[in-house]
Design a protein around this motif. Structure first.
Motif, PDB file in Angstrom:
ATOM      1  N   ILE A 188       0.843  -1.198   0.000  1.00  0.00           N
ATOM      2  CA  ILE A 188       0.000   0.000   0.000  1.00  0.00           C
ATOM      3  C   ILE A 188       0.884   1.255   0.000  1.00  0.00           C
ATOM      4  O   ILE A 188       0.582   2.237  -0.686  1.00  0.00           O
ATOM      5  N   SER A 189       1.976   1.216   0.742  1.00  0.00           N
ATOM      6  CA  SER A 189       2.901   2.351   0.735  1.00  0.00           C
ATOM      7  C   SER A 189       3.456   2.578  -0.665  1.00  0.00           C
ATOM      8  O   SER A 189       3.611   3.718  -1.115  1.00  0.00           O
ATOM      9  N   GLU A 190       3.743   1.488  -1.377  1.00  0.00           N
ATOM     10  CA  GLU A 190       4.241   1.590  -2.746  1.00  0.00           C
ATOM     11  C   GLU A 190       3.190   2.212  -3.666  1.00  0.00           C
ATOM     12  O   GLU A 190       3.505   3.060  -4.518  1.00  0.00           O
ATOM     13  N   ILE A 191       1.934   1.826  -3.473  1.00  0.00           N
ATOM     14  CA  ILE A 191       0.856   2.370  -4.294  1.00  0.00           C
ATOM     15  C   ILE A 191       0.627   3.844  -3.978  1.00  0.00           C
ATOM     16  O   ILE A 191       0.404   4.660  -4.880  1.00  0.00           O
ATOM     17  N   VAL A 192       0.701   4.200  -2.696  1.00  0.00           N
ATOM     18  CA  VAL A 192       0.558   5.606  -2.315  1.00  0.00           C
ATOM     19  C   VAL A 192       1.655   6.446  -2.966  1.00  0.00           C
ATOM     20  O   VAL A 192       1.394   7.542  -3.481  1.00  0.00           O
ATOM     21  N   THR A 193       2.878   5.938  -2.960  1.00  0.00           N
ATOM     22  CA  THR A 193       3.985   6.658  -3.605  1.00  0.00           C
ATOM     23  C   THR A 193       3.720   6.812  -5.097  1.00  0.00           C
ATOM     24  O   THR A 193       3.974   7.875  -5.682  1.00  0.00           O
ATOM     25  N   TYR A 194       3.186   5.770  -5.715  1.00  0.00           N
ATOM     26  CA  TYR A 194       2.852   5.836  -7.138  1.00  0.00           C
ATOM     27  C   TYR A 194       1.813   6.928  -7.402  1.00  0.00           C
ATOM     28  O   TYR A 194       1.944   7.717  -8.355  1.00  0.00           O
ATOM     29  N   VAL A 195       0.786   6.993  -6.557  1.00  0.00           N
ATOM     30  CA  VAL A 195      -0.246   8.032  -6.716  1.00  0.00           C
ATOM     31  C   VAL A 195       0.368   9.413  -6.515  1.00  0.00           C
ATOM     32  O   VAL A 195       0.090  10.350  -7.277  1.00  0.00           O
ATOM     33  N   ASN A 196       1.208   9.554  -5.497  1.00  0.00           N
ATOM     34  CA  ASN A 196       1.829  10.851  -5.228  1.00  0.00           C
ATOM     35  C   ASN A 196       2.669  11.340  -6.405  1.00  0.00           C
ATOM     36  O   ASN A 196       2.771  12.548  -6.630  1.00  0.00           O
ATOM     37  N   ASN A 197       3.269  10.403  -7.145  1.00  0.00           N
ATOM     38  CA  ASN A 197       4.144  10.775  -8.254  1.00  0.00           C
ATOM     39  C   ASN A 197       3.425  10.901  -9.591  1.00  0.00           C
ATOM     40  O   ASN A 197       3.988  11.442 -10.548  1.00  0.00           O
ATOM     41  N   ASN A 198       2.185  10.401  -9.669  1.00  0.00           N
ATOM     42  CA  ASN A 198       1.483  10.348 -10.955  1.00  0.00           C
ATOM     43  C   ASN A 198       0.062  10.892 -10.875  1.00  0.00           C
ATOM     44  O   ASN A 198      -0.787  10.527 -11.709  1.00  0.00           O
ATOM     45  N   TYR A 199      -0.202  11.759  -9.916  1.00  0.00           N
ATOM     46  CA  TYR A 199      -1.569  12.256  -9.709  1.00  0.00           C
ATOM     47  C   TYR A 199      -2.109  13.063 -10.878  1.00  0.00           C
ATOM     48  O   TYR A 199      -3.320  13.273 -10.998  1.00  0.00           O
ATOM     49  N   THR A 200      -1.240  13.550 -11.772  1.00  0.00           N
ATOM     50  CA  THR A 200      -1.713  14.319 -12.930  1.00  0.00           C
ATOM     51  C   THR A 200      -2.296  13.406 -14.008  1.00  0.00           C
ATOM     52  O   THR A 200      -2.969  13.882 -14.924  1.00  0.00           O
TER      53      THR A 200
END
Length: 283
Positions: free
Chosen positions: A182-194
């Motif tokens: 889940i931490s990995e997915i959160v990081t992915y969202v934080n980096n690709n929210y656009t």
């Protein structure tokens, strides 16, 4: 100390949005399960009980003697732990309030990241003495109490910095096998929210079923996937509103919204105000 009664003290303020401090004791352990962020620093010190924080993709279980350090605009939730009831002191202060302090305090901010700081037992009495003295100064409002509070806050931040230098506290280990994922997915969202992210797309990318990801994401972050994506986008919009001259329409597009009307509606749902009013009130 036994948590035998609720007590919510007054929230003392210095200036309109500069500094606040509040002491609270609750039996029910209620929290703030909705994700939220604010344009000021927050120091949450737990005197008794247990609280669970979710932020930056981490689940942090705070206990007696722990500080939660939160940078401006970092989205977080808080909920009750396994121990019923809690007692805490909560401080909020603006970047401008910190900038006005002496002792080179600006070099201690912002925090490297919003996080939990577990104080050694020997450090707790002095930290608590400073916190109670800050409350007392705000309660009595004697001449020059604002300066006294600034000085105490400086002492508090310096001691926090020194403790971190001494112990280099590592983050708590995973509480569940899925927490790292889940931490990995959160990081992915934080980096690709656009990008046009969806729960189904994230589930496919990380080889998890959408229904299981939905349950685990909510469990470990306190957010639904779509809700977290929304507040991450709004958080970035808040930053751009305060740090650039860009038009609202351009900001909306840059943070991932296709339509300005949808952006305006979402921004107000998350922050309680419109983008233009937010820019006007916090600049």
């Amino acid at each position: 100390m036994s948590l035998i009664e609720d007590r919510i003290g007054p929230k003392y303020r210095i200036g309109e949005h500069s500094f606040t401090i509040e002491h609270m004791r609750r039996q029910d352990g209620n929290g703030m399960p909705q994700p939220h962020a604010h344009p000021f620093y927050e120091l949450y010190y737990l005197l008794e009980g247990e609280r669970v924080y979710s932020m930056n993709g981490q689940i942090l279980s705070a206990r007696k003697g722990d500080f939660i350090l939160i940078n401006p605009h970092d989205v977080h939730t808080t909920s009750k732990g396994s121990i019923p009831g809690f007692e805490r002191i909560l401080i909020g202060f603006s970047p401008a309030f910190a900038t006005g302090m002496e002792l080179g305090i600006c070099g201690l901010l912002p925090f490297n990241c919003s996080r939990l700081l577990r104080l050694p037992e020997a450090e707790q009495p002095e930290m608590e003495r400073i916190l109670w003295q800050m409350l007392q100064e705000c309660k009595e409002r004697r001449p020059h109490y604002e300066i006294a509070v600034r000085s105490l806050l400086a002492q508090l931040l310096i001691r926090i910095h020194r403790v971190e230098e001494n112990i280099r506290q590592s983050c708590p280990g995973p509480l569940h096998p899925m927490q790292d994922k889940i931490s990995e997915i959160v990081t992915y969202v934080n980096n690709n929210y656009t990008e046009p992210l969806t729960l189904e797309g994230a589930a496919n990318r990380f080889y998890i079923s959408p229904s299981y990801l939905s349950r685990m994401f909510s469990r470990f972050t306190g957010f639904r996937f779509s809700e977290y994506l929304r507040v991450v986008r709004v958080r970035e919009a808040q930053r751009r509103l305060l740090s650039t001259q860009e038009r609202v329409q351009m900001i909306a597009e840059k943070v991932g919204f296709e339509h300005t009307a949808h952006f305006n509606k979402t921004f107000k749902q998350v922050t309680g105000t419109t983008p233009l009013r937010y820019r006007k009130e916090h600049r």
